[in-house]
Design a protein around this motif. Structure first.
Motif, short mmCIF file in Angstrom:
data_model
loop_
_atom_site.label_atom_id
_atom_site.label_comp_id
_atom_site.label_asym_id
_atom_site.label_seq_id
_atom_site.Cartn_x
_atom_site.Cartn_y
_atom_site.Cartn_z
N SER A 1 23.22 14.21 42.94
CA SER A 1 23.24 15.53 43.56
C SER A 1 24.28 16.44 42.91
CB SER A 1 23.53 15.38 45.06
OG SER A 1 24.84 14.86 45.25
N GLN A 2 24.93 15.96 41.86
CA GLN A 2 26.01 16.71 41.24
C GLN A 2 25.55 17.40 39.97
OE1 GLN A 2 29.02 16.82 42.98
NE2 GLN A 2 27.71 15.76 44.43
N THR A 3 25.75 18.71 39.92
CA THR A 3 25.39 19.50 38.75
C THR A 3 26.64 19.87 37.97
OG1 THR A 3 23.46 20.44 39.86
CG2 THR A 3 24.31 21.66 37.97
N VAL A 4 26.56 19.72 36.66
CA VAL A 4 27.62 20.17 35.78
C VAL A 4 27.07 21.24 34.85
CG1 VAL A 4 28.89 17.99 35.88
CG2 VAL A 4 27.25 18.35 34.05
N VAL A 5 27.88 22.28 34.66
CA VAL A 5 27.54 23.34 33.72
C VAL A 5 28.39 23.10 32.48
CG1 VAL A 5 27.73 25.82 33.27
CG2 VAL A 5 26.84 25.01 35.47
N LEU A 6 27.75 23.14 31.34
CA LEU A 6 28.36 22.77 30.07
C LEU A 6 28.09 23.86 29.04
CD1 LEU A 6 29.35 20.58 27.96
CD2 LEU A 6 27.02 19.70 28.05
N VAL B 1 27.24 20.27 18.24
CA VAL B 1 27.11 18.80 18.27
C VAL B 1 27.81 18.20 19.48
CG1 VAL B 1 27.61 16.65 17.06
CG2 VAL B 1 26.75 18.63 15.79
N GLY B 2 29.04 18.62 19.76
CA GLY B 2 29.80 18.05 20.86
C GLY B 2 29.12 18.21 22.21
N ILE B 3 28.61 19.41 22.48
CA ILE B 3 27.97 19.60 23.80
C ILE B 3 26.63 18.88 23.88
CG2 ILE B 3 29.19 21.71 24.42
CD1 ILE B 3 26.53 23.22 23.83
N THR B 4 25.98 18.69 22.75
CA THR B 4 24.73 17.92 22.75
C THR B 4 25.02 16.47 23.13
OG1 THR B 4 23.81 19.37 21.06
CG2 THR B 4 22.74 17.23 21.35
N ILE B 5 26.08 15.91 22.56
CA ILE B 5 26.48 14.54 22.91
C ILE B 5 26.87 14.47 24.38
CG2 ILE B 5 28.27 12.80 22.53
CD1 ILE B 5 28.23 13.76 19.53
N ASN C 1 23.00 23.06 30.30
CA ASN C 1 23.65 23.28 29.01
C ASN C 1 23.45 24.75 28.62
OD1 ASN C 1 24.51 23.38 26.34
ND2 ASN C 1 23.59 21.42 25.80
N LEU C 2 24.55 25.49 28.56
CA LEU C 2 24.49 26.91 28.23
C LEU C 2 24.49 27.17 26.72
CD1 LEU C 2 27.03 28.22 30.88
CD2 LEU C 2 24.53 28.12 31.05
N GLY C 3 24.72 26.12 25.94
CA GLY C 3 24.70 26.28 24.50
C GLY C 3 26.01 26.83 23.95
N VAL C 4 25.92 27.44 22.79
CA VAL C 4 27.10 27.93 22.08
C VAL C 4 27.34 29.41 22.36
CG1 VAL C 4 26.83 26.19 20.27
CG2 VAL C 4 25.82 28.46 19.96
N ALA D 1 27.25 24.37 40.93
CA ALA D 1 27.83 23.32 40.10
C ALA D 1 29.07 22.70 40.73
CB ALA D 1 28.17 23.87 38.73
N SER D 2 29.18 21.39 40.56
CA SER D 2 30.37 20.66 40.99
C SER D 2 31.45 20.71 39.92
CB SER D 2 30.02 19.20 41.26
OG SER D 2 29.07 19.12 42.29
N ALA D 3 31.02 20.93 38.66
CA ALA D 3 31.98 20.95 37.56
C ALA D 3 31.52 21.92 36.48
CB ALA D 3 32.12 19.56 36.96
N VAL D 4 32.52 22.50 35.81
CA VAL D 4 32.29 23.37 34.66
C VAL D 4 33.01 22.70 33.49
CG1 VAL D 4 32.69 25.63 33.65
CG2 VAL D 4 32.15 25.45 36.09
N LEU D 5 32.24 22.37 32.46
CA LEU D 5 32.78 21.67 31.29
C LEU D 5 32.75 22.62 30.10
CD1 LEU D 5 30.77 18.33 31.72
CD2 LEU D 5 32.94 18.99 32.78
N VAL D 6 33.91 22.95 29.59
CA VAL D 6 34.05 23.91 28.50
C VAL D 6 34.40 23.16 27.22
CG1 VAL D 6 35.36 25.90 27.65
CG2 VAL D 6 34.83 25.70 30.10
N SER D 7 33.69 23.46 26.17
CA SER D 7 33.94 22.86 24.87
C SER D 7 34.37 23.95 23.89
CB SER D 7 32.66 22.19 24.36
OG SER D 7 32.84 21.67 23.06
N SER D 8 35.25 23.58 22.98
CA SER D 8 35.67 24.49 21.92
C SER D 8 36.19 23.66 20.76
CB SER D 8 36.75 25.45 22.42
OG SER D 8 37.09 26.37 21.40
#
Length: 151
Positions: free
Chosen positions: A7-12, A22-26, A40-43, A59-66
């Protein structure tokens, strides 16, 4: 209270002008395999796009990649944008967050001060981030999954 992973959604997504996919795809594959619903919001994702998606998907979590080293600039005011949108989610950031980064503990402190709940370097195993999120959301791992956290 123990929550169900399903039931948990993460936005990435990858914040700012960064185009490293590549990182967010993994991460998308790993979090999906762990039972999370991943958006997955992409780049090249703006702060506002993160906030809108997190709100729209509860969303329960927001995951930011850089990975391009300019995350500190890209994340100034990020948590104010989330708060203004009414988003109450755990927030993580990971990657190569600073140009010339030689002391990751200082980088971690910088991003904690910006409001992130957890900060990961580019060498972090996705399983460590998944275990951390399960802990932060109080989700019990199944018996076949590791419950260790190294962040």
């Amino acid at each position: 209270m123990v929550l169900d992973t399903m039931s948990q959604t993460v936005v990435l997504g990858v914040i700012g002008s960064d185009a490293h996919v590549v990182g967010i795809t993994i991460l998308e594959q790993a979090f999906s395999a762990a039972g999370f619903d991943v958006v997955n919001l992409g780049v090249q994702t703006s702060q506002e796009e993160f906030a809108e998606a997190a709100k729209a998907h509860d969303a329960s979590a927001v995951l930011v990649s850089s990975l391009y080293g300019h995350a500190e600039q890209d994340c100034q005011g990020f948590h104010s944008v989330l708060e203004d949108a009414g988003v109450d989610a755990v927030s993580y950031i990971g990657g190569n967050l600073a140009v010339g980064q030689d002391d990751f503990e200082q980088t971690r402190q910088t991003f904690r001060e910006l409001g992130f709940d957890r900060v990961f370097d580019s060498e972090t195993d996705p399983e460590d981030a998944i275990a951390a999120l399960r802990e932060d959301l109080q989700i019990s791992p199944t018996e076949s999954e590791p419950a260790t956290i190294t962040s």
